[in-house]
Write a protein that holds these residues in place. Structure first.
Motif, PDB file in Angstrom:
ATOM      1  N   SER A  62      80.127  74.372 126.008  1.00 56.45           N
ATOM      2  CA  SER A  62      78.884  75.142 126.138  1.00 56.45           C
ATOM      3  C   SER A  62      78.152  74.756 127.423  1.00 56.45           C
ATOM      4  O   SER A  62      77.582  75.617 128.108  1.00 56.45           O
ATOM      5  CB  SER A  62      77.983  74.904 124.925  1.00 56.45           C
ATOM      6  OG  SER A  62      78.616  75.320 123.741  1.00 56.45           O
ATOM      7  N   ARG A  63      78.182  73.488 127.741  1.00 51.58           N
ATOM      8  CA  ARG A  63      77.561  73.014 128.982  1.00 51.58           C
ATOM      9  C   ARG A  63      78.248  73.657 130.191  1.00 51.58           C
ATOM     10  O   ARG A  63      77.581  74.047 131.151  1.00 51.58           O
ATOM     11  CB  ARG A  63      77.641  71.494 129.054  1.00 51.58           C
ATOM     12  CG  ARG A  63      76.886  70.894 130.235  1.00 51.58           C
ATOM     13  CD  ARG A  63      76.909  69.384 130.192  1.00 51.58           C
ATOM     14  NE  ARG A  63      75.861  68.910 129.305  1.00 51.58           N
ATOM     15  CZ  ARG A  63      76.001  67.970 128.377  1.00 51.58           C
ATOM     16  NH1 ARG A  63      77.160  67.392 128.199  1.00 51.58           N
ATOM     17  NH2 ARG A  63      74.998  67.608 127.627  1.00 51.58           N
ATOM     18  N   VAL A 108      72.355  71.604 127.190  1.00 52.89           N
ATOM     19  CA  VAL A 108      72.778  70.875 125.998  1.00 52.89           C
ATOM     20  C   VAL A 108      72.161  69.492 126.054  1.00 52.89           C
ATOM     21  O   VAL A 108      72.265  68.791 127.067  1.00 52.89           O
ATOM     22  CB  VAL A 108      74.326  70.771 125.934  1.00 52.89           C
ATOM     23  CG1 VAL A 108      74.758  70.014 124.701  1.00 52.89           C
ATOM     24  CG2 VAL A 108      74.953  72.158 125.969  1.00 52.89           C
ATOM     25  N   LEU A 154      74.458  76.926 119.980  1.00 52.71           N
ATOM     26  CA  LEU A 154      75.349  76.985 121.132  1.00 52.71           C
ATOM     27  C   LEU A 154      76.246  78.217 121.016  1.00 52.71           C
ATOM     28  O   LEU A 154      76.486  78.720 119.922  1.00 52.71           O
ATOM     29  CB  LEU A 154      76.195  75.713 121.205  1.00 52.71           C
ATOM     30  CG  LEU A 154      75.409  74.395 121.361  1.00 52.71           C
ATOM     31  CD1 LEU A 154      76.353  73.205 121.319  1.00 52.71           C
ATOM     32  CD2 LEU A 154      74.607  74.396 122.659  1.00 52.71           C
ATOM     33  N   PRO A 155      76.768  78.700 122.145  1.00 51.71           N
ATOM     34  CA  PRO A 155      77.612  79.907 122.095  1.00 51.71           C
ATOM     35  C   PRO A 155      78.934  79.684 121.376  1.00 51.71           C
ATOM     36  O   PRO A 155      79.506  80.611 120.830  1.00 51.71           O
ATOM     37  CB  PRO A 155      77.839  80.232 123.573  1.00 51.71           C
ATOM     38  CG  PRO A 155      77.669  78.929 124.280  1.00 51.71           C
ATOM     39  CD  PRO A 155      76.620  78.187 123.517  1.00 51.71           C
ATOM     40  N   ILE A 156      79.407  78.438 121.373  1.00 53.05           N
ATOM     41  CA  ILE A 156      80.661  78.114 120.688  1.00 53.05           C
ATOM     42  C   ILE A 156      80.296  77.582 119.315  1.00 53.05           C
ATOM     43  O   ILE A 156      79.635  76.550 119.181  1.00 53.05           O
ATOM     44  CB  ILE A 156      81.473  77.088 121.499  1.00 53.05           C
ATOM     45  CG1 ILE A 156      81.847  77.705 122.834  1.00 53.05           C
ATOM     46  CG2 ILE A 156      82.717  76.652 120.732  1.00 53.05           C
ATOM     47  CD1 ILE A 156      82.359  76.733 123.847  1.00 53.05           C
ATOM     48  N   SER A 157      80.717  78.295 118.273  1.00 51.17           N
ATOM     49  CA  SER A 157      80.301  77.927 116.918  1.00 51.17           C
ATOM     50  C   SER A 157      81.156  76.821 116.316  1.00 51.17           C
ATOM     51  O   SER A 157      80.690  76.078 115.469  1.00 51.17           O
ATOM     52  CB  SER A 157      80.322  79.157 116.014  1.00 51.17           C
ATOM     53  OG  SER A 157      81.605  79.746 116.022  1.00 51.17           O
ATOM     54  N   ARG A 178      82.651  71.019 121.674  1.00 50.88           N
ATOM     55  CA  ARG A 178      81.793  72.205 121.537  1.00 50.88           C
ATOM     56  C   ARG A 178      80.610  72.128 122.503  1.00 50.88           C
ATOM     57  O   ARG A 178      80.266  73.095 123.175  1.00 50.88           O
ATOM     58  CB  ARG A 178      81.303  72.317 120.091  1.00 50.88           C
ATOM     59  CG  ARG A 178      80.511  73.574 119.789  1.00 50.88           C
ATOM     60  CD  ARG A 178      80.208  73.665 118.305  1.00 50.88           C
ATOM     61  NE  ARG A 178      79.046  72.916 117.941  1.00 50.88           N
ATOM     62  CZ  ARG A 178      77.806  73.425 117.875  1.00 50.88           C
ATOM     63  NH1 ARG A 178      77.598  74.696 118.147  1.00 50.88           N
ATOM     64  NH2 ARG A 178      76.792  72.670 117.524  1.00 50.88           N
ATOM     65  N   ARG A 179      80.040  70.951 122.597  1.00 49.30           N
ATOM     66  CA  ARG A 179      78.888  70.756 123.477  1.00 49.30           C
ATOM     67  C   ARG A 179      79.299  70.816 124.950  1.00 49.30           C
ATOM     68  O   ARG A 179      78.616  71.436 125.765  1.00 49.30           O
ATOM     69  CB  ARG A 179      78.216  69.423 123.150  1.00 49.30           C
ATOM     70  CG  ARG A 179      77.643  69.358 121.738  1.00 49.30           C
ATOM     71  CD  ARG A 179      77.349  67.934 121.306  1.00 49.30           C
ATOM     72  NE  ARG A 179      76.345  67.312 122.137  1.00 49.30           N
ATOM     73  CZ  ARG A 179      75.031  67.522 122.029  1.00 49.30           C
ATOM     74  NH1 ARG A 179      74.591  68.324 121.089  1.00 49.30           N
ATOM     75  NH2 ARG A 179      74.178  66.942 122.826  1.00 49.30           N
ATOM     76  N   VAL A 193      84.102  81.582 118.686  1.00 50.01           N
ATOM     77  CA  VAL A 193      82.817  82.142 119.115  1.00 50.01           C
ATOM     78  C   VAL A 193      82.475  83.316 118.206  1.00 50.01           C
ATOM     79  O   VAL A 193      83.359  84.015 117.712  1.00 50.01           O
ATOM     80  CB  VAL A 193      82.864  82.584 120.598  1.00 50.01           C
ATOM     81  CG1 VAL A 193      83.011  81.394 121.520  1.00 50.01           C
ATOM     82  CG2 VAL A 193      83.979  83.574 120.859  1.00 50.01           C
ATOM     83  N   TYR A 252      74.868  76.495 129.536  1.00 57.57           N
ATOM     84  CA  TYR A 252      73.840  76.266 128.515  1.00 57.57           C
ATOM     85  C   TYR A 252      73.280  74.852 128.658  1.00 57.57           C
ATOM     86  O   TYR A 252      74.010  73.919 128.976  1.00 57.57           O
ATOM     87  CB  TYR A 252      74.424  76.446 127.112  1.00 57.57           C
ATOM     88  CG  TYR A 252      74.619  77.886 126.737  1.00 57.57           C
ATOM     89  CD1 TYR A 252      73.716  78.539 125.902  1.00 57.57           C
ATOM     90  CD2 TYR A 252      75.708  78.601 127.224  1.00 57.57           C
ATOM     91  CE1 TYR A 252      73.903  79.866 125.554  1.00 57.57           C
ATOM     92  CE2 TYR A 252      75.890  79.935 126.881  1.00 57.57           C
ATOM     93  CZ  TYR A 252      74.986  80.559 126.050  1.00 57.57           C
ATOM     94  OH  TYR A 252      75.161  81.868 125.713  1.00 57.57           O
ATOM     95  N   LEU A 260      79.507  76.513 130.332  1.00 56.50           N
ATOM     96  CA  LEU A 260      79.084  77.913 130.400  1.00 56.50           C
ATOM     97  C   LEU A 260      77.667  78.066 130.942  1.00 56.50           C
ATOM     98  O   LEU A 260      77.182  79.185 131.098  1.00 56.50           O
ATOM     99  CB  LEU A 260      79.159  78.547 129.003  1.00 56.50           C
ATOM    100  CG  LEU A 260      80.566  78.772 128.452  1.00 56.50           C
ATOM    101  CD1 LEU A 260      80.507  79.157 126.982  1.00 56.50           C
ATOM    102  CD2 LEU A 260      81.291  79.842 129.253  1.00 56.50           C
TER     103      LEU A 260
END
Length: 202
Positions: free
Chosen positions: A155-156, A162, A189-192, A151-152, A105, A160, A158
């Motif tokens: 993020s979901r 997606v 997304l927050p996770i790079s 990653r998706r 992140v 977000y 969290l």
């Protein structure tokens, strides 16, 4: 006769003094020359050592320059997850995967949120892994695709929004035109990134 002998003896000490002075001067020249030669010979390796140190000095400067580009204030944060062990979706044989995952992140503050949402993150990742077959995960392309899907899903978890990822392995995705994939812009997304620390399929 004694007077003549005395006059002959008088010039002799002058000759001896000249020889003595010449010998002393020669010895001094030799000592000074030898000392000078020794000085230069001893000084030369020391100078080469200094030149070698000076030549070696730019290398640390180059390293410092590289380190300078890696600004610690903007360094990413890595959040390792506990390893995952999951049965895969293979129908012909019982296969399972042991996978170590680390989330990257950009915002260090997000690390606390990841810890708070960890049960949901792990659930989403486990559900994703359980749908995969060994064949889908064995090659590099399959692992890269899995990393993007993790990653998706993380993020979901969290909270977000997606967009649904069209899985090319499903029959529904094969029926749909691939134009939609070209139109879709990359989501922020927050996770790079997702990194694998361990990847075993048995």
């Amino acid at each position: 006769m004694s007077a003549a002998a005395a006059t002959d003896a008088a010039p002799a000490p002058k000759k001896g003094n000249k020889k003595l002075i010449i010998i002393i001067a020669a010895v001094l020249v030799l000592v000074l020359g030898g000392g000078g030669a020794a000085f230069f010979l001893l000084k030369k390796p020391h100078a080469e050592g200094e030149e070698g140190e000076e030549a070696a000095a730019p290398a640390p400067r180059a390293e410092k320059k590289v380190q300078h580009n890696l600004d610690p204030k903007h360094a990413p944060t890595f959040v390792p997850l506990d390893p995952f062990t999951v049965n895969l979706a293979d129908r012909d044989a019982e296969r399972y995967a042991q996978i170590g995952i680390t989330l990257e992140v950009d915002d260090a503050k997000l690390q606390e949120a990841l810890k708070a949402y960890m049960p949901a993150i792990r659930n989403n990742i486990l559900m994703l892994l359980a749908q995969k077959t060994a064949a889908q995960l064995l090659d590099r392309e399959g692992k890269e695709k899995l990393a993007e899907q993790i990653r998706r899903e993380a993020s979901r978890a969290l909270g977000y929004e997606v967009e649904d990822d069209e899985d090319e392995d499903t029959p529904a995705a094969e029926d749909k035109p691939k134009k939609k994939k070209k139109k879709r812009a990359a989501q922020v997304l927050p996770i790079s990134a997702v990194h694998f620390s361990n990847f075993i399929i048995q």
